[in-house]
Motif scaffolding. Structure first.
Motif, PDB file in Angstrom:
ATOM      1  N   VAL B 117       0.818  -1.216   0.000  1.00 31.67           N
ATOM      2  CA  VAL B 117       0.000   0.000   0.000  1.00 31.67           C
ATOM      3  C   VAL B 117       0.852   1.265   0.000  1.00 31.67           C
ATOM      4  CG1 VAL B 117      -1.992  -1.110   1.061  1.00 31.67           C
ATOM      5  CG2 VAL B 117      -0.356   0.068   2.510  1.00 31.67           C
ATOM      6  N   SER B 118       2.102   1.183   0.454  1.00 31.11           N
ATOM      7  CA  SER B 118       2.944   2.380   0.368  1.00 31.11           C
ATOM      8  C   SER B 118       3.758   2.372  -0.934  1.00 31.11           C
ATOM      9  CB  SER B 118       3.860   2.489   1.581  1.00 31.11           C
ATOM     10  OG  SER B 118       4.699   1.371   1.648  1.00 31.11           O
ATOM     11  N   GLU B 119       3.346   1.532  -1.864  1.00 25.20           N
ATOM     12  CA  GLU B 119       3.937   1.452  -3.214  1.00 25.20           C
ATOM     13  C   GLU B 119       5.411   1.059  -3.203  1.00 25.20           C
ATOM     14  OE1 GLU B 119       2.500   5.299  -4.758  1.00 25.20           O
ATOM     15  OE2 GLU B 119       1.265   4.155  -6.136  1.00 25.20           O
ATOM     16  N   GLN B 120       5.865   0.415  -2.119  1.00 23.95           N
ATOM     17  CA  GLN B 120       7.264  -0.029  -2.120  1.00 23.95           C
ATOM     18  C   GLN B 120       7.474  -1.202  -3.066  1.00 23.95           C
ATOM     19  OE1 GLN B 120       9.178  -0.402   1.836  1.00 23.95           O
ATOM     20  NE2 GLN B 120       7.407   0.661   2.627  1.00 23.95           N
ATOM     21  N   ASP B 122       5.784  -1.670  -5.904  1.00 29.13           N
ATOM     22  CA  ASP B 122       5.878  -1.044  -7.230  1.00 29.13           C
ATOM     23  C   ASP B 122       7.259  -0.426  -7.419  1.00 29.13           C
ATOM     24  OD1 ASP B 122       3.371  -1.559  -8.337  1.00 29.13           O
ATOM     25  OD2 ASP B 122       2.451   0.035  -7.155  1.00 29.13           O
ATOM     26  N   ALA B 123       7.752   0.238  -6.352  1.00 34.26           N
ATOM     27  CA  ALA B 123       9.053   0.892  -6.459  1.00 34.26           C
ATOM     28  C   ALA B 123      10.148  -0.131  -6.729  1.00 34.26           C
ATOM     29  CB  ALA B 123       9.359   1.680  -5.186  1.00 34.26           C
ATOM     30  N   MET B 124      10.053  -1.292  -6.095  1.00 35.18           N
ATOM     31  CA  MET B 124      11.045  -2.334  -6.360  1.00 35.18           C
ATOM     32  C   MET B 124      11.080  -2.695  -7.828  1.00 35.18           C
ATOM     33  SD  MET B 124      10.961  -5.138  -3.437  1.00 35.18           S
ATOM     34  CE  MET B 124      11.628  -4.694  -1.863  1.00 35.18           C
ATOM     35  N   ARG B 125       9.887  -2.944  -8.374  1.00 36.73           N
ATOM     36  CA  ARG B 125       9.841  -3.320  -9.793  1.00 36.73           C
ATOM     37  C   ARG B 125      10.342  -2.174 -10.660  1.00 36.73           C
ATOM     38  NH1 ARG B 125       3.967  -4.982 -11.065  1.00 36.73           N
ATOM     39  NH2 ARG B 125       4.835  -5.602 -13.073  1.00 36.73           N
ATOM     40  N   ALA B 126       9.991  -0.937 -10.267  1.00 37.89           N
ATOM     41  CA  ALA B 126      10.408   0.205 -11.078  1.00 37.89           C
ATOM     42  C   ALA B 126      11.921   0.418 -11.001  1.00 37.89           C
ATOM     43  CB  ALA B 126       9.675   1.460 -10.618  1.00 37.89           C
ATOM     44  N   LEU B 127      12.531  -0.002  -9.904  1.00 34.47           N
ATOM     45  CA  LEU B 127      13.955   0.287  -9.718  1.00 34.47           C
ATOM     46  C   LEU B 127      14.834  -0.936  -9.943  1.00 34.47           C
ATOM     47  CD1 LEU B 127      13.741   2.593  -6.578  1.00 34.47           C
ATOM     48  CD2 LEU B 127      13.783   3.241  -8.967  1.00 34.47           C
ATOM     49  N   THR B 129      14.334  -4.485  -9.265  1.00 36.84           N
ATOM     50  CA  THR B 129      14.361  -5.770  -8.570  1.00 36.84           C
ATOM     51  C   THR B 129      13.010  -6.459  -8.675  1.00 36.84           C
ATOM     52  OG1 THR B 129      14.056  -4.486  -6.560  1.00 36.84           O
ATOM     53  CG2 THR B 129      16.190  -5.527  -6.856  1.00 36.84           C
ATOM     54  N   ASP B 130      13.075  -7.776  -8.748  1.00 35.39           N
ATOM     55  CA  ASP B 130      11.878  -8.587  -8.815  1.00 35.39           C
ATOM     56  C   ASP B 130      11.408  -8.856  -7.392  1.00 35.39           C
ATOM     57  OD1 ASP B 130       9.991 -10.508  -9.055  1.00 35.39           O
ATOM     58  OD2 ASP B 130      11.237 -11.966 -10.123  1.00 35.39           O
ATOM     59  N   PRO B 131      10.212  -8.341  -7.016  1.00 31.42           N
ATOM     60  CA  PRO B 131       9.766  -8.522  -5.623  1.00 31.42           C
ATOM     61  C   PRO B 131       9.646  -9.987  -5.218  1.00 31.42           C
ATOM     62  CG  PRO B 131       8.216  -7.154  -6.863  1.00 31.42           C
ATOM     63  CD  PRO B 131       9.252  -7.596  -7.823  1.00 31.42           C
TER      64      PRO B 131
END
Ligand SMILES: Nc1ncnc2c1ncn2[C@@H]1O[C@H](COP(=O)(O)OP(=O)(O)OP(=O)(O)O)[C@@H](O)[C@H]1O
Ligand SMILES: [Mg+2]
Lengths: 287, 252
Positions: B117-120, B122-127, B129-131
């Motif tokens: 919910v804090s978009e972390q 999404d941020a992982m994928r955007a930066l 790394t594969d969550p």
């Protein structure tokens, strides 16, 4: 000069009839088409739930469009798989609406994250070390005036500071496109204006192409009418006839549809009751 | 018509996909060793005291309950055997798994849920790394290593608890007879199911926690919902799987 510019201009982001539907409900995004060209600043306005964040996530490949085509930097990415997307995303900077800072690691590690994890920065499959990227991290944090917070954790910073860390993390890898999701939401007017000043400064220094999602028309107005003067280190108003004004374009979203696209003057002139709510002259809208 | 079946089937499909991806990632670079050790520490070391406590008391209760029944048949010498078999086959794995489900399926779901919910995530994928690789695989691996170990510890402590009741407290049998009896009664079959079960439970707990965490939507309220669901679903599946495995082993 003009010819030179025309040659350099590239289409950075292109949506063609992009729709997105979750379950059976009405579409969250409904046949949206637009293009963002290099050097452009795109202000995306719209009420809560209009589909702005969803649109940004489609541009990043975090959500998949149900139909339509998406191109990023001249490349058709519509059917890219996750591995192909990693390469595309490594050229896009992003500031998430909810922050998206990793709260279990320090500010330094947060800002270093893209440099340490994106394949583009690896040499022979090896990650750079945090020490080797420290100068870049420090520079990015200095830019947002948080150079002394390297060893703090996100929870120790204020909301405005966290936004700025997000900007530093998004820009550290020198992206070709920067997507800002609501950079000023929930901030007081003074902090909000410092954030916008940072975005203007970033645009001037690195010539970034940017899409800025916001509820505040003032954000767009500042982006359109001000430039950063590096000699004097302050913002100054562009003269009325400056061609630089043209690089800021506005669009308005309503219930998943793109209902307006154009310059600030055109936005101000709109008589549509919904669109004119987002312009500087709400009084004029009554016809 | 079969609409009510659609959502559970889709969830199960997601579960299987996640299980596949998370397992394959074990063999793919990059490896997140630090995350793995952190998880083994929170799941394993963190759960050790409570596991020991629960294991000990389940042995104690088992021996107490059995003491009356066994003395009716004049078979109090068998108390070691009964305690050992029930603990190793069923009680140890299931109780430990339920405990870890309550403690860690919820922990994993709420942690990943907050990150969602804090978009972390999404941020992982955007930066870059594969969550699944960064978040799910370390948790799955850590769970697969620590849950069987915790179960073995719980089994052993439980047998010690049974000894405390059977020998010093109720004097049902002698110490050497208790241990001999307990040890000899265990067959390969018992040990095998006692180890296969925790391994399967580890998959259930880690993956259900991760799945419900990563599917969280709807803000902080959603995190609470995801946490509750993860514990309930993991617990139910633990019982279903233990019944299935026991059924297979009974026939062997
Ligand atoms: N994962 C999802 N599943 C189902 N519906 C979703 C999902 N994500 C977004 N939506 C819906 O899509 C619509 C658009 O959401 P979006 O987050 O893009 O709005 P927004 O324009 O960013 O609003 P805000 O200004 O409040 O951030 C909303 O109605 C939302 O409920
Ligand atoms: Mg939004």
């Amino acid at each position: 000069m003009a010819r030179n510019e025309a040659k350099e201009r590239k289409c950075i982001l292109k949506f063609e009839d992009v729709s997105l539907q979750f379950d059976q409900a009405s579409p969250v995004l409904d046949r949206v088409s637009f293009e963002i060209w290099s050097g452009e600043t795109r202000i995306i306005l719209g009420a809560a739930g209009a589909g702005k964040t969803v649109m940004m996530k489609i541009a990043l490949g975090l959500l998949k469009a149900s139909s339509g085509r998406v191109s990023v930097m001249g490349q058709d990415v519509t059917n890219f798989d996750e591995v192909q997307w990693y390469e595309v995303r490594s050229h896009i900077g992003v500031l998430f609406q909810e922050g998206g800072l990793f709260d279990s690691i320090t500010i330094e590690e947060n800002v270093a994250y893209p440099l340490l994890n994106q394949a583009r920065f690896m040499t022979n499959g090896k990650k750079p070390t945090i020490d080797s990227v420290r100068p870049d991290v420090q520079e990015a944090l200095n830019f947002v005036e948080l150079g002394n917070t390297l060893n703090k954790f996100p929870s120790e910073l204020s909301g405005g500071m966290r936004r700025r860390v997000g900007i530093a993390r998004g820009s550290v890898a020198d992206p070709d496109l920067f997507l800002y999701d609501s950079p000023t939401a929930g901030l007081d007017p003074i902090t909000a204006n410092t954030i916008i000043a940072l975005l203007i400064k970033d645009r001037e220094m690195r010539n970034t192409t940017a899409a800025i999602i916001t509820h505040r028309f003032q954000d767009g107005h500042l982006m359109a009418n001000f430039r950063y003067n590096p000699e004097k280190d302050h913002l100054e108003r562009l003269p009325a006839d400056s061609p630089l004004r043209e690089r800021t374009k506005f669009m308005v979203m309503k219930e998943g549809q793109l209902v307006f696209e154009g310059s600030e003057t055109e936005l101000d002139a709109s008589r549509d009751p919904y669109i004119s709510k987002f312009s500087m002259h709400p009084a004029r809208k009554v016809s | 018509m079969l609409d009510w079946l659609k959502s559970p089937i889709l969830t199960f499909q997601e579960f299987v996909t996640l299980a596949g991806r998370a397992s394959l990632n074990v063999f793919r670079r990059p490896f997140y060793g630090q995350d793995l050790f952190l998880q083994m520490d929170t799941i394993g070391v963190g759960s050790l005291p409570i596991t020991v406590l629960i294991g000990f008391f389940s042995g104690v209760i088992m021996a107490l309950q059995m003491s009356r029944a066994l003395s009716q048949y004049g078979a109090t010498g068998q108390v070691g055997q009964i305690t050992a078999i029930t603990l190793v086959r069923e009680m140890g794995p299931v109780l430990t798994a339920l405990l870890i489900a309550g403690r860690n399926a919820s922990g994993i779901a709420s942690e990943l849920g907050s990150m969602k919910v804090s978009e972390q995530i999404d941020a992982m994928r955007a930066l870059g790394t594969d969550p699944v690789k960064k978040l799910v695989t370390p948790r799955l691996l850590a769970m697969c290593v620590t849950l069987p170990l915790l179960t073995i510890i719980a089994d052993f402590v439980g047998i010690v608890g049974g000894y405390m009741v059977a020998v010093p407290l109720l004097r049902l049998t002698t110490g050497s007879q208790y241990w001999n009896n307990a040890w000899r009664s265990l067959e390969y079959n018992d040990i095998a199911q006692g180890l296969i079960k925790p391994l399967l439970f580890a998959f259930i707990i880690a993956l259900v926690g991760c799945l419900y965490g990563m599917r969280t939507s709807g803000g902080t309220q959603g995190v609470g919902r995801a946490t509750t669901q993860a514990v309930v679903v993991a617990s139910v599946w633990i019982f279903i799987v233990t019944a299935l495995v026991t059924r297979i082993f009974v026939n062997l």
